[in-house]
Scaffold this motif. Structure first.
Motif, PDB file in Angstrom:
ATOM      1  N   ASN A   9      41.728  35.767  42.695  1.00 32.28           N
ATOM      2  CA  ASN A   9      42.073  36.943  41.906  1.00 32.28           C
ATOM      3  C   ASN A   9      40.811  37.706  41.520  1.00 32.28           C
ATOM      4  O   ASN A   9      39.733  37.115  41.565  1.00 32.28           O
ATOM      5  CB  ASN A   9      42.838  36.511  40.638  1.00 32.28           C
ATOM      6  CG  ASN A   9      41.958  35.746  39.668  1.00 32.28           C
ATOM      7  OD1 ASN A   9      41.245  34.831  40.040  1.00 32.28           O
ATOM      8  ND2 ASN A   9      41.971  36.127  38.419  1.00 32.28           N
ATOM      9  N   PRO A  10      40.880  38.947  41.138  1.00 30.37           N
ATOM     10  CA  PRO A  10      42.061  39.803  41.049  1.00 30.37           C
ATOM     11  C   PRO A  10      42.457  40.359  42.417  1.00 30.37           C
ATOM     12  O   PRO A  10      41.654  40.400  43.325  1.00 30.37           O
ATOM     13  CB  PRO A  10      41.584  40.937  40.139  1.00 30.37           C
ATOM     14  CG  PRO A  10      40.140  41.062  40.439  1.00 30.37           C
ATOM     15  CD  PRO A  10      39.669  39.660  40.692  1.00 30.37           C
ATOM     16  N   HIS A  11      43.721  40.783  42.502  1.00 27.51           N
ATOM     17  CA  HIS A  11      44.230  41.238  43.788  1.00 27.51           C
ATOM     18  C   HIS A  11      44.305  42.754  43.889  1.00 27.51           C
ATOM     19  O   HIS A  11      44.730  43.288  44.906  1.00 27.51           O
ATOM     20  CB  HIS A  11      45.605  40.616  44.021  1.00 27.51           C
ATOM     21  CG  HIS A  11      45.578  39.114  43.898  1.00 27.51           C
ATOM     22  ND1 HIS A  11      44.963  38.312  44.816  1.00 27.51           N
ATOM     23  CD2 HIS A  11      46.043  38.280  42.937  1.00 27.51           C
ATOM     24  CE1 HIS A  11      45.071  37.039  44.450  1.00 27.51           C
ATOM     25  NE2 HIS A  11      45.711  36.994  43.296  1.00 27.51           N
ATOM     26  N   ILE A  12      43.951  43.430  42.790  1.00 27.54           N
ATOM     27  CA  ILE A  12      43.890  44.894  42.860  1.00 27.54           C
ATOM     28  C   ILE A  12      42.502  45.331  42.410  1.00 27.54           C
ATOM     29  O   ILE A  12      41.759  44.552  41.816  1.00 27.54           O
ATOM     30  CB  ILE A  12      44.974  45.573  41.975  1.00 27.54           C
ATOM     31  CG1 ILE A  12      44.962  44.974  40.562  1.00 27.54           C
ATOM     32  CG2 ILE A  12      46.337  45.458  42.611  1.00 27.54           C
ATOM     33  CD1 ILE A  12      45.868  45.691  39.596  1.00 27.54           C
ATOM     34  N   TYR A 317      32.066  37.692  22.836  1.00 26.18           N
ATOM     35  CA  TYR A 317      33.225  37.269  22.057  1.00 26.18           C
ATOM     36  C   TYR A 317      32.978  35.873  21.473  1.00 26.18           C
ATOM     37  O   TYR A 317      32.542  34.969  22.179  1.00 26.18           O
ATOM     38  CB  TYR A 317      34.449  37.244  22.962  1.00 26.18           C
ATOM     39  CG  TYR A 317      35.738  36.811  22.294  1.00 26.18           C
ATOM     40  CD1 TYR A 317      36.699  37.745  21.940  1.00 26.18           C
ATOM     41  CD2 TYR A 317      35.996  35.479  22.032  1.00 26.18           C
ATOM     42  CE1 TYR A 317      37.881  37.342  21.332  1.00 26.18           C
ATOM     43  CE2 TYR A 317      37.163  35.065  21.420  1.00 26.18           C
ATOM     44  CZ  TYR A 317      38.103  36.015  21.073  1.00 26.18           C
ATOM     45  OH  TYR A 317      39.278  35.621  20.471  1.00 26.18           O
TER      46      TYR A 317
ATOM     47  N   PRO B 337      48.917  40.748  39.501  1.00 24.95           N
ATOM     48  CA  PRO B 337      47.862  41.135  40.440  1.00 24.95           C
ATOM     49  C   PRO B 337      46.453  40.870  39.917  1.00 24.95           C
ATOM     50  O   PRO B 337      45.513  40.847  40.696  1.00 24.95           O
ATOM     51  CB  PRO B 337      48.088  42.634  40.625  1.00 24.95           C
ATOM     52  CG  PRO B 337      48.789  43.062  39.386  1.00 24.95           C
ATOM     53  CD  PRO B 337      49.632  41.911  38.958  1.00 24.95           C
ATOM     54  N   MET B 338      46.304  40.649  38.619  1.00 25.93           N
ATOM     55  CA  MET B 338      44.965  40.404  38.095  1.00 25.93           C
ATOM     56  C   MET B 338      44.621  38.912  38.091  1.00 25.93           C
ATOM     57  O   MET B 338      43.507  38.521  38.387  1.00 25.93           O
ATOM     58  CB  MET B 338      44.831  40.960  36.673  1.00 25.93           C
ATOM     59  CG  MET B 338      44.879  42.468  36.577  1.00 25.93           C
ATOM     60  SD  MET B 338      43.560  43.304  37.476  1.00 25.93           S
ATOM     61  CE  MET B 338      42.157  42.986  36.431  1.00 25.93           C
ATOM     62  N   MET B 339      45.565  38.081  37.703  1.00 27.38           N
ATOM     63  CA  MET B 339      45.261  36.658  37.563  1.00 27.38           C
ATOM     64  C   MET B 339      46.132  35.757  38.427  1.00 27.38           C
ATOM     65  O   MET B 339      45.959  34.543  38.425  1.00 27.38           O
ATOM     66  CB  MET B 339      45.386  36.225  36.102  1.00 27.38           C
ATOM     67  CG  MET B 339      44.194  36.611  35.269  1.00 27.38           C
ATOM     68  SD  MET B 339      44.173  35.774  33.678  1.00 27.38           S
ATOM     69  CE  MET B 339      43.469  34.195  34.070  1.00 27.38           C
ATOM     70  N   GLY B 340      47.083  36.328  39.150  1.00 28.50           N
ATOM     71  CA  GLY B 340      47.994  35.516  39.953  1.00 28.50           C
ATOM     72  C   GLY B 340      47.279  34.819  41.099  1.00 28.50           C
ATOM     73  O   GLY B 340      46.118  35.089  41.397  1.00 28.50           O
ATOM     74  N   MET B 385      35.130  39.128  27.311  1.00 33.58           N
ATOM     75  CA  MET B 385      34.392  38.105  26.580  1.00 33.58           C
ATOM     76  C   MET B 385      32.966  38.573  26.290  1.00 33.58           C
ATOM     77  O   MET B 385      32.153  37.818  25.757  1.00 33.58           O
ATOM     78  CB  MET B 385      34.355  36.801  27.375  1.00 33.58           C
ATOM     79  CG  MET B 385      35.725  36.173  27.589  1.00 33.58           C
ATOM     80  SD  MET B 385      36.668  35.902  26.073  1.00 33.58           S
ATOM     81  CE  MET B 385      35.747  34.553  25.364  1.00 33.58           C
ATOM     82  N   GLU B 414      38.304  34.153  33.382  1.00 30.10           N
ATOM     83  CA  GLU B 414      38.739  34.398  34.761  1.00 30.10           C
ATOM     84  C   GLU B 414      39.809  35.475  34.847  1.00 30.10           C
ATOM     85  O   GLU B 414      40.716  35.402  35.681  1.00 30.10           O
ATOM     86  CB  GLU B 414      39.215  33.095  35.414  1.00 30.10           C
ATOM     87  CG  GLU B 414      38.132  32.021  35.387  1.00 30.10           C
ATOM     88  CD  GLU B 414      38.570  30.688  36.001  1.00 30.10           C
ATOM     89  OE1 GLU B 414      39.493  30.703  36.826  1.00 30.10           O
ATOM     90  OE2 GLU B 414      37.964  29.665  35.672  1.00 30.10           O
ATOM     91  N   CYS B 415      39.702  36.496  33.998  1.00 37.73           N
ATOM     92  CA  CYS B 415      40.723  37.537  33.947  1.00 37.73           C
ATOM     93  C   CYS B 415      40.606  38.513  35.109  1.00 37.73           C
ATOM     94  O   CYS B 415      41.547  39.224  35.419  1.00 37.73           O
ATOM     95  CB  CYS B 415      40.619  38.310  32.634  1.00 37.73           C
ATOM     96  SG  CYS B 415      39.064  39.211  32.467  1.00 37.73           S
ATOM     97  N   GLY B 416      39.429  38.568  35.736  1.00 38.35           N
ATOM     98  CA  GLY B 416      39.281  39.428  36.909  1.00 38.35           C
ATOM     99  C   GLY B 416      38.806  40.839  36.620  1.00 38.35           C
ATOM    100  O   GLY B 416      38.663  41.656  37.531  1.00 38.35           O
ATOM    101  N   LEU B 419      35.480  41.953  38.683  1.00 29.86           N
ATOM    102  CA  LEU B 419      35.646  42.302  40.087  1.00 29.86           C
ATOM    103  C   LEU B 419      36.525  43.534  40.233  1.00 29.86           C
ATOM    104  O   LEU B 419      36.297  44.381  41.103  1.00 29.86           O
ATOM    105  CB  LEU B 419      36.243  41.098  40.832  1.00 29.86           C
ATOM    106  CG  LEU B 419      36.517  41.197  42.319  1.00 29.86           C
ATOM    107  CD1 LEU B 419      35.387  41.872  43.056  1.00 29.86           C
ATOM    108  CD2 LEU B 419      36.744  39.820  42.889  1.00 29.86           C
ATOM    109  N   TYR B 420      37.525  43.657  39.351  1.00 30.27           N
ATOM    110  CA  TYR B 420      38.388  44.838  39.377  1.00 30.27           C
ATOM    111  C   TYR B 420      37.567  46.117  39.229  1.00 30.27           C
ATOM    112  O   TYR B 420      37.803  47.101  39.906  1.00 30.27           O
ATOM    113  CB  TYR B 420      39.419  44.752  38.246  1.00 30.27           C
ATOM    114  CG  TYR B 420      40.228  46.011  38.044  1.00 30.27           C
ATOM    115  CD1 TYR B 420      41.344  46.277  38.818  1.00 30.27           C
ATOM    116  CD2 TYR B 420      39.848  46.959  37.086  1.00 30.27           C
ATOM    117  CE1 TYR B 420      42.077  47.438  38.646  1.00 30.27           C
ATOM    118  CE2 TYR B 420      40.575  48.118  36.908  1.00 30.27           C
ATOM    119  CZ  TYR B 420      41.686  48.356  37.701  1.00 30.27           C
ATOM    120  OH  TYR B 420      42.395  49.514  37.532  1.00 30.27           O
ATOM    121  N   LEU B 429      33.760  37.482  40.280  1.00 30.69           N
ATOM    122  CA  LEU B 429      34.530  36.384  39.703  1.00 30.69           C
ATOM    123  C   LEU B 429      34.525  35.169  40.625  1.00 30.69           C
ATOM    124  O   LEU B 429      34.444  34.038  40.154  1.00 30.69           O
ATOM    125  CB  LEU B 429      35.962  36.835  39.391  1.00 30.69           C
ATOM    126  CG  LEU B 429      36.857  35.744  38.815  1.00 30.69           C
ATOM    127  CD1 LEU B 429      36.251  35.119  37.582  1.00 30.69           C
ATOM    128  CD2 LEU B 429      38.237  36.275  38.502  1.00 30.69           C
TER     129      LEU B 429
END
Lengths: 320, 465, 284
Positions: A9-12, A317, B337-340, B385, B414-416, B419-420, B429
């Motif tokens: 991930n991420p995929h977008i 954070y 799509p972000m963490m799947g 974070m 690891e939220c992405g 890279l997004y 990530l």
């Protein structure tokens, strides 16, 4: 599809890419370019064309033939360097000097460090300084040719900052006016209109291409330092408004100091970086032998970026 | 009400909730289901049935394999055919129990009626036992066993229960649909968890892009009239549904590095978990169903669905029910799509935490060619974070574990977002996750060594006496 | 003008003198007494600092070897017996001779043998790919093909074959330092005896799936049928978890197993005569 893609991930992905960022910077430069071409005419167009085309071509050639990694060629970034270099040169610069500047900017300052993202110094600024020390005469010839628009009070000979030596600080201060905000003949071509430059900067900030802190920090530092010195002795030191509007300060603060590669990453780092530039500019202007110091100040502060990045980090954070 | 959100970082992907108007449908039963033994965080469950056994819906198939583990129940009635490794969505072998479906016979004692049971039981321990016995795990993504989370260690006190209905991942609509269709049950579930946690206030957190859910949940809260439950509207921002971000947004507190939410008095539970708790406690129904969205940018709205599925149904079966995998889908994803997780094996079985089958087109999902870092700092701006992904990646490449730890790589969720947002398509990530794993290993080893040293010192001290 | 010059030179020279004196005393004060044999041992080491011995580098190896009571836990795989003999001579220890070893890639899942089932689009390292999923074939055990082993090799002994998508070991360059073994997240690469004139027999597969599943994923997979173990007269072959393994210390290189293997998972390398005259490619 027969076989599906698998990746972590991420995929977008956001629509923002290196090229789209560079496109935004070019768009932001358009107002200033239009004004300079209107006032300076064909000569300015020639400089812009020579600089932009040669920067892109030189980068392409180096990437392709010297580094042999065509994948890393970024025409957008090279175009931005080319346009900024042109805007940092006086309109009377001969085309071959522009070409030398382009070779130096891309070949020496950018590509010899490894190319996009690797250079320590801002290529356009470094090239301008290189040309300034190599061709001092041509680089300080501020004669302005006739542009497409006739100017009510066109003058030539010296820049606004140069006037300080002629008119004295008080006389020079009087020149800072609404007119100098709109257009300001003399000096590098891109410096002509503070309004056009600021419009481009606002566009970049609103589009979130750049963050405003570096620029605001430079303006604030210059204003405060000038205010203090001016208060001490108005006859010897020019005031804040004059210093903000004159020379390459706005061009430098809006477009040169905010270059991603050669500026700090964190917001507070940017503030410190901007303070350093603003302070150095004022010291050079007041006490240096050159009338203008924005380029030198930015180059000097470029060197401190790794140190600033080491010292300043964003807020994390859950950590004090 | 003032809309709130978290302060550090975050990104704003298009929410693409195309399936939002598709009501939940119940899927017909397949011929065979495959129940995974590893569908929760922690140790895999241990099978307690044998090949040839007849099971009913709700029969215990496997018991917890450790403290952090969970019961697994049969989602169907039928005969146990095989107990052997089967490939999960990543293609790795995981023990599964294969059951041939025969009829739909439920275990006795499970209440299948629609009546809403509103009375909240008062015996805390009994409720926790029920939640454990029904195999309830967190359905927000991590599948952490719920009974463990609802029973904080002595000395820590829950000050606020945050019911997570943010559903900040684009495309997903299953939480939205249950908040709309099963609002009252969720609120009862929340009230039960509230009781278990000692009566702390409960805030149901929903993002502003789901006004219908906000309305439905507010009405349910008002109608049921439990004490100290309110609906909070949040600004739309990813990853708002992240535990730490939600706490920062609603409670204005930050969980320290390596600490649990309970350390700042927070317990975060997903709305789907609240529903599972309701069904477990009030209806005696184990966690054998969940809601899943079939969605994506390459199928029209009428082909998108929100399904109530039985756990163990193969993803391919569900995809077939919805008309098969679309031709132009380039990537299949389980989750948002972000963490799947990308699906490498569509024949894999659904698990408790399955929330979607997401079909993305090549244009939407294919990674762009990686180029040089231009130091734009967008990754650091995006990181919720407050980390500096560009720096972490560089430190990882240099193998500097000390530097990585100093720069808090272990805090990565690891939220992405990095890279997004990277304009140069640098696999930030991918690398940071590896770095985090290594640093966590170092931290754990150090903690273990410190423990051993402390025990040795203690032993030496007592020996000296 | 001249005075300025003299002053400048004078001050700089004085400064230099002063600092050298200070440095001299500091060096004397903080001098670390080291066993001179460490330097001697280090000199005979290959100097690759590859870490193949398990120490941080050649100096760390030398330091530890000098302090150790014997050389049982010290062996430089790169230098091999010749270097170890020298080390032993310096330290006055005995050293046991070890057979030379070589890295062996135990996967034959080439693009032809093992069809790809999906397209990997993440960061191109085996480590990241392995952490994500089973890989872009139906075999969750086989080579991922991103070349972490190639990157780990300091001696240029490994390269990816673009045709098969598998790494290839250059026997001449391989020093058996074990860096690739550590780098491979799937534990496919093994250090095995090089064998007489490089002749060796090994199972080129690590798939532990049941035979049907393994065969479906890859036509060259070991299906755990056990024929090789039955035919082996030297009890060198064990079959565990649907996977055969040949113990190189017991193997007598008779090649009966190679002929017996139904999937061609057992490879024989560097034998002068092909096993079966028809199949010349087996002699590779």
């Amino acid at each position: 599809m027969d076989k599906h893609i698998v990746s972590p991930n991420p995929h977008i992905h956001s629509a923002v890419s290196t090229e789209s960022l560079m496109r935004d910077v070019v768009i932001a430069l358009v107002p200033a370019i239009v004004v300079s071409v209107l006032f300076y005419g064909w000569a300015e167009l020639l400089i812009l064309a020579v600089s932009a085309v040669s920067c892109v071509l030189i980068e392409w050639a180096i990437v392709k033939f010297l580094l042999k990694r065509p994948g890393i060629f970024s025409p957008g970034a090279a175009l931005v360097t080319g346009l900024l270099l042109a805007m940092n040169l006086p309109v009377s610069t001969p085309w071959w000097i522009v070409l030398i500047g382009a070779v130096f900017a891309i070949g020496v300052v950018k590509m010899s460090f490894g190319g996009l993202g690797q250079n320590v110094f801002n290529p356009a600024i470094a090239a301008r300084v290189f040309l300034l020390v190599s061709f001092p005469q041509q680089m300080t010839n501020w004669t302005a040719p006739q542009g497409f628009v006739a100017l009510p009070d066109a003058f030539s000979g010296a820049t606004l900052l140069g006037q300080v030596h002629i008119l004295g600080a008080e006389g020079a201060d009087a020149l800072a006016s609404v007119q100098t905000f709109l257009y300001n003949i003399g000096g590098s071509a891109g410096e002509i209109s503070a309004l056009a430059l600021l419009a481009g900067w606002v566009y970049l900030v609103v589009r979130k291409v750049i963050r405003p802190w570096i620029t605001l920090s430079i303006f604030a530092t210059v204003a405060i330092v000038a205010a203090i010195f001016h208060a001490v002795d108005p006859t010897a030191y020019t005031g804040p408004l004059f210093n903000l509007l004159s020379g390459g300060l706005i061009l430098g603060a809006c477009f040169m100091a905010t270059d991603y590669v050669t500026s700090p990453m964190s917001n507070w780092g940017g503030v410190v970086f901007g303070f350093g530039i603003g302070f150095l500019v004022m010291m050079i202007r007041y006490f240096g032998s050159y009338p203008e110091g924005v380029s030198f100040a930015i180059l000097l502060m470029n060197m401190t970026v790794p140190l600033i990045d080491r010292a300043f980090h964003g807020k994390k954070y859950g950590r004090a | 009400m003032a809309k709130i959100t978290f302060q550090i970082g975050g990104v704003h992907p298009d929410d693409s909730k195309i399936a939002r108007n598709r009501a939940i449908e119940v899927l017909p039963l397949p011929q065979t289901v495959y129940v995974s033994m590893a569908q929760h965080l922690g140790a895999p469950a241990k099978p307690v049935v044998a090949v040839g056994d007849h099971v009913k819906v709700g029969t215990v198939l496997a018991e917890p394999g450790g403290f952090i583990s969970a019961f697994v129940h049969s989602p169907v009635s039928g005969t146990v055919k095989k107990i052997e490794p089967r490939k999960d969505i990543a293609g790795n072998n995981v023990p599964h129990i294969e059951i041939a479906v025969e009829g739909d016979e439920w275990e006795e004692g499970i209440d299948l009626s629609d009546t809403l049971v509103r009375e909240i039981p008062t015996d805390r321990v009994a409720v926790l036992d029920k939640i454990k016995a029904c195999g309830v795990v967190g359905l927000g993504g991590a599948t952490f066993p719920t009974h463990v989370k609802l029973n904080p260690a002595p000395g820590s006190k829950a000050e606020c229960l945050l019911l997570n209905g943010a559903e900040c991942e684009p495309y997903l609509t299953s939480d939205f649909r249950i908040m709309l269709e099963r609002s009252s049950e969720i609120v009862v579930g929340a009230a039960i968890m509230q009781m278990v946690l000692g009566g702390c206030p409960c805030k149901i957190c929903i993002e502003e892009n789901k006004p219908e859910a906000i309305k439905a949940m507010s009405e349910a809260v008002a109608e049921l009239g439990y004490k100290d439950i309110e609906v909070v509207t949040l600004k739309k921002k990813y990853p708002q549904g992240g535990e730490k971000q939600l706490i920062a947004a609603v409670m204005k507190r930050q969980v320290g590095s390596g600490a649990l939410p309970i350390s700042v008095g927070a317990v975060v539970q997903n709305v789907a978990t609240a529903l599972a708790v309701y069904e477990a406690v009030q209806k005696n129904k184990p966690l054998i169903t969940n809601t899943l969205t079939i969605t994506g940018d390459c199928i029209p709205e009428e082909k998108q669905h929100n399904y109530l599925f039985r756990i163990g149904m193969p993803l391919s079966y569900i995809a077939e029910q919805a008309g098969g995998v679309p031709e132009n889908a380039a990537k299949l994803i389980s989750g948002g799509p972000m963490m799947g997780k990308a699906i490498a094996n569509i024949d894999a079985a659904t698990v408790k935490g399955s929330s979607s089958i997401l079909y993305l087109s090549e244009a939407a999902t294919k990674r762009g060619e990686e180029s040089f870092c231009i130091r734009c700092g967008r990754c650091a701006q995006a990181c919720p974070m407050g980390l500096e992904p560009f720096l972490l990646r560089r430190l990882y490449a240099a193998g500097d574990l000390e530097g990585l730890e100093k720069n808090a790589v272990q805090d990565c969720i690891e939220c992405g977002c990095c890279l997004y947002s990277c304009p140069a398509n640098i696999p930030l990530l991918d690398n940071i996750r590896m770095a985090k794993g290594q640093v966590m290993g170092v931290i754990r080893a150090r903690a273990a060594a410190a423990k051993v040293a402390a025990e040795a010192a203690k032993a030496a001290e007592s020996a000296a006496k | 003008m001249t005075t300025t010059l003299i002053w400048t030179i004078g001050i700089l020279a004085g400064l230099g003198l002063l600092l050298s004196v200070i440095l001299f005393f500091i060096a004397k004060q903080f001098k670390v007494e080291e066993d001179p044999r460490i330097d001697e041992v280090e000199k005979v080491m290959p100097g690759a600092n590859c870490g193949g011995c398990g120490f941080a580098g050649c100096r760390a190896f030398a330091d530890s070897a000098v302090k150790a009571p014997n050389l049982d836990n010290h062996y430089c795989p790169v230098g091999g017996d010749p270097v170890m003999k020298q080390v032993a001579a310096i330290l006055g220890y005995e050293v046991k001779a070890k057979a030379p070893m070589v890295a062996v890639v135990r996967c034959n899942g080439s693009c032809a043998n093992r069809p790809r089932t999906n397209i990997y689009d993440g960061a191109q390292t085996c480590k990241i790919k392995a952490a994500l999923y089973a890989g872009d074939t139906a075999c969750p055990f086989g080579c991922l093909g991103c070349g972490d082993c190639v990157a780990a090799c300091q001696f240029g002994a490994l390269s990816m074959d673009p045709k098969t998508g598998l790494p290839v070991v250059d026997e001449q360059k391989c020093t058996a330092c074990g860096a690739c073994v550590k780098a491979c997240p799937k534990s496919i690469i093994e250090l095995r005896n090089k064998g007489p004139r490089g002749m060796r027999v090994f199972v080129s597969c690590v798939n532990k799936d049941k035979g049907v599943v393994a065969r479906k994923a890859c036509s060259a997979a070991c299906i755990g049928c056990g024929k090789c173990a039955k035919v082996c007269a030297h009890e060198a072959i064990t079959v565990e978890n649907n996977l055969a393994y040949i113990d190189f210390n017991k193997c007598k290189l008779c090649r009966k197993c190679v002929a017996e293997c139904p999937t061609g998972a057992i490879h024989d390398i560097n034998f002068p005569k092909p096993l079966m005259p028809k199949k010349e490619e087996n002699n590779g």
